[in-house]
Write a protein that holds these residues in place. Structure first.
Motif, PDB file in Angstrom:
ATOM      1  N   GLN A  58       0.832  -1.209   0.000  1.00 44.89           N
ATOM      2  CA  GLN A  58       0.000   0.000   0.000  1.00 44.89           C
ATOM      3  C   GLN A  58       0.865   1.257   0.000  1.00 44.89           C
ATOM      4  O   GLN A  58       0.564   2.223  -0.698  1.00 44.89           O
ATOM      5  CB  GLN A  58      -0.929  -0.022   1.213  1.00 44.89           C
ATOM      6  CG  GLN A  58      -2.034  -1.069   1.100  1.00 44.89           C
ATOM      7  CD  GLN A  58      -2.744  -1.328   2.407  1.00 44.89           C
ATOM      8  OE1 GLN A  58      -2.335  -0.858   3.461  1.00 44.89           O
ATOM      9  NE2 GLN A  58      -3.817  -2.112   2.356  1.00 44.89           N
ATOM     10  N   THR A  59       1.966   1.241   0.764  1.00 51.48           N
ATOM     11  CA  THR A  59       2.872   2.393   0.791  1.00 51.48           C
ATOM     12  C   THR A  59       3.516   2.616  -0.571  1.00 51.48           C
ATOM     13  O   THR A  59       3.704   3.758  -1.006  1.00 51.48           O
ATOM     14  CB  THR A  59       3.960   2.191   1.861  1.00 51.48           C
ATOM     15  OG1 THR A  59       3.345   2.063   3.146  1.00 51.48           O
ATOM     16  CG2 THR A  59       4.934   3.358   1.887  1.00 51.48           C
ATOM     17  N   ASP A 116       2.182   1.828  -3.339  1.00 51.64           N
ATOM     18  CA  ASP A 116       1.101   2.017  -4.310  1.00 51.64           C
ATOM     19  C   ASP A 116       1.106   0.918  -5.377  1.00 51.64           C
ATOM     20  O   ASP A 116       0.923   1.170  -6.569  1.00 51.64           O
ATOM     21  CB  ASP A 116       1.205   3.395  -4.966  1.00 51.64           C
ATOM     22  CG  ASP A 116      -0.123   3.818  -5.606  1.00 51.64           C
ATOM     23  OD1 ASP A 116      -1.176   3.311  -5.163  1.00 51.64           O
ATOM     24  OD2 ASP A 116      -0.096   4.631  -6.549  1.00 51.64           O
ATOM     25  N   PRO A 135      -0.855  -2.315  -6.672  1.00 58.39           N
ATOM     26  CA  PRO A 135      -2.138  -3.018  -6.536  1.00 58.39           C
ATOM     27  C   PRO A 135      -1.923  -4.509  -6.340  1.00 58.39           C
ATOM     28  O   PRO A 135      -0.975  -5.087  -6.871  1.00 58.39           O
ATOM     29  CB  PRO A 135      -2.845  -2.724  -7.864  1.00 58.39           C
ATOM     30  CG  PRO A 135      -1.754  -2.391  -8.820  1.00 58.39           C
ATOM     31  CD  PRO A 135      -0.660  -1.759  -8.023  1.00 58.39           C
TER      32      PRO A 135
END
Length: 291
Positions: free
Chosen positions: A204-205, A207, A209
Motif C-alpha cells: 500500500q505504501t 502504491d 495493486p
C-alpha cells in the motif's frame, strides 16, 4: 607461596547474562524474580570480584564495556555447563508441565530438536505445545493458559519479552516474473498474521495493486500454493526453500522479522529450564534453513 584462586558466583553470572539478554535491569530482574536494586547490586558485586566494569551505565539502554563483551560468551558457557550438571544429577526427578506456544513456522522448523532434547533430559516433565498467531498466543498467556510463548513482534514496537533473533523478510515466488504482475497475486495467512500485515502495508505504501490469490493459516498450505505458482508470498529469509525465488524490485523492502520469548513464570522450575534451553539454542538465530 600458594596460588589464590577466586571462585565466581554462578548467581552473579546468571544475573549478568539475564540483564544483558533482556537489555534492561528492570526486565532482567522480572525474569529472575528479584527486585531491580537487588539485581543491580549483584552486577556490582561481580564487577568488584573481577575488578573491571562490565556494564556501561552511561546510555539509556544496557550496554557492555569491552570487558563485559569478552565475559558474556564465557559466562554463557559456564551457565550452560552448570545447568547441564544440575539437569543430569540434581534435578533428575524434577516433574511438572510446561505449556509453550509458538507460531506454526517456528514450531515446525526450529523447536523439534530443542524439545526432543529437553524431553530426553527431563522425562518427568510434560510438554504441551500450542501453535497459533502471536495475538492469540498473547491472549492465552494473559488468561494463564500458557507458561511461555515465542512470538513475532515489531522491532520498532513496544518492548515485549526477550528478543531471541531478528532476520530479514523476503518476497518469494516460483516464477520471478510474478513480481511485475498487475495486480500482484498475493499468498498470505489470514489476519492477524504479522507477515500479512507487513506485506499489505509495504504494498500500500508503494502504491502497488494486489489481490489475495490464496489464503491459508498453514505454512504448509502457503508453501504448496507458492510451489504451484499461484502467487507471491512472504517468508523469513532463512526459511526460503531452494525451489522458490527471492524477489527484488519493483517489490518494496520488508522490515525485519523479530522473534521474542515471553514468559509468565520466573527462572526456576520446569518452565524456567525450558526457557533457558530455548534462549541458548536460538539466541544467535535459527541454526538451519529449509534448503
Amino acid at each position: 607461596m600458594a596460588l589464590r584462586i577466586a571462585n565466581l558466583d554462578i548467581d552473579l553470572l546468571r544475573a549478568f547474562v539475564t540483564v544483558v539478554e533482556a537489555r534492561s535491569f528492570t526486565r532482567g530482574a522480572q525474569q529472575l524474580g528479584r527486585t531491580q536494586p537487588a539485581v543491580s547490586l549483584q552486577i556490582q558485586r561481580l564487577e568488584a570480584q573481577l575488578g573491571v566494569p562490565l556494564i556501561d551505565r552511561g546510555g539509556r539502554s544496557v550496554g557492555l564495556t569491552t570487558e563485559g563483551a569478552a565475559l558474556l560468551p564465557q559466562a554463557r558457557r559456564m551457565l550452560r555447563l552448570n545447568d547441564e550438571i544440575v539437569a543430569t544429577l540434581g534435578e533428575g526427578d524434577l516433574e511438572g508441565e510446561v505449556r509453550l506456544g509458538a507460531p506454526e513456522d517456528i514450531a515446525t522448523h526450529h523447536l523439534p530438536g530443542i524439545l526432543g532434547a529437553f524431553a530426553r533430559n527431563h522425562p518427568r516433565i510434560r510438554l504441551s505445545v500450542t501453535c497459533d498467531y502471536t495475538a492469540n498466543l498473547l491472549d492465552q498467556m494473559s488468561r494463564g493458559l500458557l507458561d511461555m510463548a515465542l512470538i513475532k513482534r515489531e522491532p520498532v514496537g513496544p518492548d515485549l519479552g526477550v528478543r531471541v533473533w531478528r532476520e530479514p523478510l523476503v518476497w518469494v515466488a516460483l516464477d520471478p516474473s510474478l513480481a511485475t504482475a498487475d495486480p500482484l497475486p498475493l499468498i498470505v495467512a489470514p489476519a492477524p498474521d504479522i507477515y500479512r500485515k507487513r506485506a499489505l502495508a509495504a504494498l500500500q505504501t508503494a502504491d502497488i495493486p494486489f489481490r489475495a490469490s490464496f489464503t491459508s493459516p498453514s505454512l504448509a498450505g502457503q508453501l504448496a500454493a507458492l510451489r504451484a505458482g499461484l502467487g507471491v508470498g512472504v517468508l523469513p529469509a532463512a526459511m526460503t526453500p531452494r525451489d522458490l525465488s527471492v524477489l527484488g524490485a519493483p517489490l518494496p523492502m520488508l522490515s525485519d522479522s523479530e522473534i521474542a520469548l515471553v514468559s509468565a513464570r520466573g527462572p526456576d522450575g520446569p518452565a524456567g529450564l525450558l526457557a533457558q534451553e530455548v534462549l541458548r539454542a536460538l539466541e544467535r538465530g535459527p541454526a538451519t534453513a529449509i534448503r
